[in-house]
Design a protein around this motif. Structure first.
Motif, PDB file in Angstrom:
ATOM      1  N   LYS A  57      30.649  20.524  13.269  1.00 26.99           N
ATOM      2  CA  LYS A  57      31.700  20.829  12.306  1.00 26.99           C
ATOM      3  C   LYS A  57      31.094  20.648  10.925  1.00 26.99           C
ATOM      4  O   LYS A  57      30.265  19.770  10.715  1.00 26.99           O
ATOM      5  CB  LYS A  57      32.898  19.906  12.488  1.00 26.99           C
ATOM      6  CG  LYS A  57      33.614  20.115  13.791  1.00 26.99           C
ATOM      7  CD  LYS A  57      34.773  19.162  13.946  1.00 26.99           C
ATOM      8  CE  LYS A  57      35.443  19.369  15.297  1.00 26.99           C
ATOM      9  NZ  LYS A  57      36.502  18.377  15.520  1.00 26.99           N
ATOM     10  N   CYS A  58      31.531  21.494  10.005  1.00 25.78           N
ATOM     11  CA  CYS A  58      30.973  21.459   8.657  1.00 25.78           C
ATOM     12  C   CYS A  58      32.104  21.605   7.641  1.00 25.78           C
ATOM     13  O   CYS A  58      32.903  22.534   7.739  1.00 25.78           O
ATOM     14  CB  CYS A  58      29.972  22.590   8.499  1.00 25.78           C
ATOM     15  SG  CYS A  58      29.211  22.657   6.874  1.00 25.78           S
ATOM     16  N   ASN A  59      32.136  20.703   6.676  1.00 20.93           N
ATOM     17  CA  ASN A  59      33.161  20.798   5.643  1.00 20.93           C
ATOM     18  C   ASN A  59      32.597  21.251   4.299  1.00 20.93           C
ATOM     19  O   ASN A  59      33.289  21.217   3.302  1.00 20.93           O
ATOM     20  CB  ASN A  59      33.935  19.479   5.504  1.00 20.93           C
ATOM     21  CG  ASN A  59      33.055  18.336   5.044  1.00 20.93           C
ATOM     22  OD1 ASN A  59      31.941  18.528   4.600  1.00 20.93           O
ATOM     23  ND2 ASN A  59      33.562  17.124   5.195  1.00 20.93           N
ATOM     24  N   ASN A  60      31.318  21.687   4.291  1.00 19.77           N
ATOM     25  CA  ASN A  60      30.695  22.199   3.070  1.00 19.77           C
ATOM     26  C   ASN A  60      29.670  23.258   3.477  1.00 19.77           C
ATOM     27  O   ASN A  60      28.483  22.965   3.604  1.00 19.77           O
ATOM     28  CB  ASN A  60      30.048  21.059   2.286  1.00 19.77           C
ATOM     29  CG  ASN A  60      29.513  21.515   0.942  1.00 19.77           C
ATOM     30  OD1 ASN A  60      29.262  22.698   0.713  1.00 19.77           O
ATOM     31  ND2 ASN A  60      29.337  20.571   0.042  1.00 19.77           N
ATOM     32  N   GLU A  61      30.145  24.476   3.668  1.00 15.50           N
ATOM     33  CA  GLU A  61      29.272  25.542   4.175  1.00 15.50           C
ATOM     34  C   GLU A  61      28.089  25.839   3.254  1.00 15.50           C
ATOM     35  O   GLU A  61      26.995  26.108   3.725  1.00 15.50           O
ATOM     36  CB  GLU A  61      30.072  26.824   4.397  1.00 15.50           C
ATOM     37  CG  GLU A  61      30.875  26.794   5.670  1.00 15.50           C
ATOM     38  CD  GLU A  61      31.531  28.119   5.944  1.00 15.50           C
ATOM     39  OE1 GLU A  61      30.807  29.083   6.276  1.00 15.50           O
ATOM     40  OE2 GLU A  61      32.767  28.194   5.815  1.00 15.50           O
TER      41      GLU A  61
END
Length: 104
Positions: A57-61
């Motif tokens: 999961k990534c919250n800062n692409e």
């Protein structure tokens, strides 16, 4: 938060070394991944094909996409290149996977 999945290719006979290196993952790499918005990162191995499946999961692409430019990431790739299929820049050969189903 975006979910990202991909596959990579482990060289035959390198499972134990791959696990060992990840058990001893560099603290500075963990910090870099966390600072780049990477959360809940897992890698699975299909032993029949030696294909590795990663999901995170990534919250800062943007930060995630800039990881290949970072020296710590580049050094990790050099550290791993003898046990994986890699590109000319030592990055692991990987293929992005399309999510076709997700049950929450």
């Amino acid at each position: 938060m975006k979910r990202i999945a991909f596959k990579m290719f482990l060289n035959e006979g390198c499972k134990e070394e791959y696990i060992k290196r990840h058990d001893e993952i560099w603290p500075e790499l963990v910090i870099l991944l966390n600072e780049s918005g990477v959360l809940d990162y897992s890698i699975f191995l299909d032993e029949e094909t030696n294909v590795l499946f990663g999901i995170l999961k990534c919250n800062n692409e943007l930060a995630y996409e800039n990881l290949p430019l970072h020296p710590i990431m580049q050094n990790w790739w050099k550290h791993m290149k003898d046990i994986m299929q890699t590109n000319a820049d030592n990055s692991p050969k990987s293929i992005k996977l399309e999510e076709v189903f997700y049950l929450q």
